[in-house]
Design a protein around this motif. Structure first.
Motif, PDB file in Angstrom:
ATOM      1  N   UNK A  34       0.581  -1.771  -0.261  1.00 44.44           N
ATOM      2  CA  UNK A  34       0.332  -0.030  -0.131  1.00 44.44           C
ATOM      3  C   UNK A  34       1.027   1.039   0.360  1.00 44.44           C
ATOM      4  N   UNK A  35       0.276   2.374  -0.712  1.00 41.89           N
ATOM      5  CA  UNK A  35       1.390   2.963  -0.445  1.00 41.89           C
ATOM      6  C   UNK A  35       0.690   4.270  -0.366  1.00 41.89           C
ATOM      7  N   UNK A  36       0.771   5.422   0.029  1.00 43.61           N
ATOM      8  CA  UNK A  36       0.425   6.499   0.210  1.00 43.61           C
ATOM      9  C   UNK A  36       1.238   8.302   0.430  1.00 43.61           C
ATOM     10  N   UNK A  37       1.238   9.143  -0.176  1.00 47.12           N
ATOM     11  CA  UNK A  37       1.584  10.308   0.491  1.00 47.12           C
ATOM     12  C   UNK A  37       2.302  10.742   1.387  1.00 47.12           C
ATOM     13  N   UNK A  38       0.682   9.916   2.231  1.00 47.58           N
ATOM     14  CA  UNK A  38       0.889  10.811   4.224  1.00 47.58           C
ATOM     15  C   UNK A  38       1.481   9.787   5.028  1.00 47.58           C
ATOM     16  N   UNK A  39       2.329  10.626   6.258  1.00 44.51           N
ATOM     17  CA  UNK A  39       3.378   9.932   6.940  1.00 44.51           C
ATOM     18  C   UNK A  39       2.326   8.449   7.594  1.00 44.51           C
ATOM     19  N   UNK A  40       1.200   8.213   7.289  1.00 44.47           N
ATOM     20  CA  UNK A  40       0.562   7.065   8.404  1.00 44.47           C
ATOM     21  C   UNK A  40       0.276   5.594   7.625  1.00 44.47           C
ATOM     22  N   UNK A  41      -0.536   5.040   8.357  1.00 43.83           N
ATOM     23  CA  UNK A  41      -1.431   4.952   7.965  1.00 43.83           C
ATOM     24  C   UNK A  41      -2.613   5.439   7.540  1.00 43.83           C
ATOM     25  N   UNK A  42      -4.384   4.024   7.192  1.00 42.92           N
ATOM     26  CA  UNK A  42      -5.703   4.700   7.213  1.00 42.92           C
ATOM     27  C   UNK A  42      -5.628   5.578   8.269  1.00 42.92           C
ATOM     28  N   UNK A  43      -6.420   6.203   7.950  1.00 48.37           N
ATOM     29  CA  UNK A  43      -7.383   7.473   9.603  1.00 48.37           C
ATOM     30  C   UNK A  43      -8.938   7.348   8.666  1.00 48.37           C
ATOM     31  N   UNK A  44      -9.415   7.838   9.644  1.00 47.31           N
ATOM     32  CA  UNK A  44     -10.744   8.246   9.277  1.00 47.31           C
ATOM     33  C   UNK A  44     -10.792   9.828   9.046  1.00 47.31           C
ATOM     34  N   UNK A  45     -10.903   9.618   7.966  1.00 43.71           N
ATOM     35  CA  UNK A  45     -11.035  11.738   7.977  1.00 43.71           C
ATOM     36  C   UNK A  45     -12.692  12.174   8.776  1.00 43.71           C
ATOM     37  N   UNK A  46     -13.179  11.956   8.313  1.00 41.08           N
ATOM     38  CA  UNK A  46     -14.036  12.625   9.534  1.00 41.08           C
ATOM     39  C   UNK A  46     -14.106  13.118  10.176  1.00 41.08           C
ATOM     40  N   UNK A  47     -13.230  11.836  11.489  1.00 38.49           N
ATOM     41  CA  UNK A  47     -12.760  12.400  12.054  1.00 38.49           C
ATOM     42  C   UNK A  47     -11.760  13.766  12.410  1.00 38.49           C
ATOM     43  N   UNK A  48     -11.282  13.641  11.721  1.00 33.15           N
ATOM     44  CA  UNK A  48     -10.164  14.495  11.566  1.00 33.15           C
ATOM     45  C   UNK A  48     -10.450  16.398  12.509  1.00 33.15           C
ATOM     46  N   UNK A  49     -11.582  16.361  12.043  1.00 32.25           N
ATOM     47  CA  UNK A  49     -11.848  17.688  12.334  1.00 32.25           C
ATOM     48  C   UNK A  49     -11.848  17.759  14.186  1.00 32.25           C
ATOM     49  N   UNK A  50     -12.098  16.588  14.162  1.00 36.82           N
ATOM     50  CA  UNK A  50     -11.667  16.024  15.792  1.00 36.82           C
ATOM     51  C   UNK A  50     -10.587  16.510  16.846  1.00 36.82           C
ATOM     52  N   UNK A  51      -9.810  15.682  15.879  1.00 35.16           N
ATOM     53  CA  UNK A  51      -8.783  15.995  16.616  1.00 35.16           C
ATOM     54  C   UNK A  51      -8.112  17.281  16.698  1.00 35.16           C
ATOM     55  N   UNK A  52      -8.782  18.186  15.141  1.00 37.01           N
ATOM     56  CA  UNK A  52      -7.606  19.142  15.514  1.00 37.01           C
ATOM     57  C   UNK A  52      -8.500  20.520  16.619  1.00 37.01           C
ATOM     58  N   UNK A  53     -10.084  20.007  17.447  1.00 42.30           N
ATOM     59  CA  UNK A  53     -10.540  20.570  18.016  1.00 42.30           C
ATOM     60  C   UNK A  53      -9.870  19.707  19.446  1.00 42.30           C
ATOM     61  N   UNK A  54      -9.455  18.636  19.346  1.00 46.66           N
ATOM     62  CA  UNK A  54      -9.524  18.416  21.035  1.00 46.66           C
ATOM     63  C   UNK A  54     -10.638  16.604  21.274  1.00 46.66           C
TER      64      UNK A  54
END
Length: 94
Positions: free
Chosen positions: A1-21
């Motif tokens: 599996x190739x990906x430009x991002x520095x880690x494996x798959x993540x739930x992009x819908x929850x990305x805003x939750x990471x940003x807001x803590x």
């Protein structure tokens, strides 16, 4: 599996939750890194696939050895959907 991002798959819908803590980065990853090895998946993070040799079932990545594959799924980021697929990157079987 190739990906430009520095880690494996993540739930992009929850990305805003990471940003807001309200979620940590670890909570939104779909699989731990060990999962890929356990399922015989070679994970190439931070590396963009640059082409395919369909007849040889091989994925190309600039600056790295060609990587053979058994099964192929092409998933692109939303920004890539508006671009046309460039035929020279892929040599399809006749």
């Amino acid at each position: 599996m190739f990906g430009e991002e520095p880690a494996g798959n993540y739930n992009r819908i929850l990305l805003s939750n990471v940003l807001n803590g309200s979620n940590s980065e670890e909570e939104i990853f779909l699989n731990p890194l060990s999962w890929y090895a356990e399922h015989n998946i070679r994970l190439h993070v931070g590396k963009r696939a640059s082409g395919l040799l369909a007849q040889g079932k091989t994925c190309l990545c600039r600056g790295w050895p060609a990587e053979p594959y058994d099964k192929l799924i092409i998933a692109t980021a939303a920004a890539r959907l508006s671009r046309r697929w460039k035929a020279p990157l892929c040599q399809m079987a006749a």
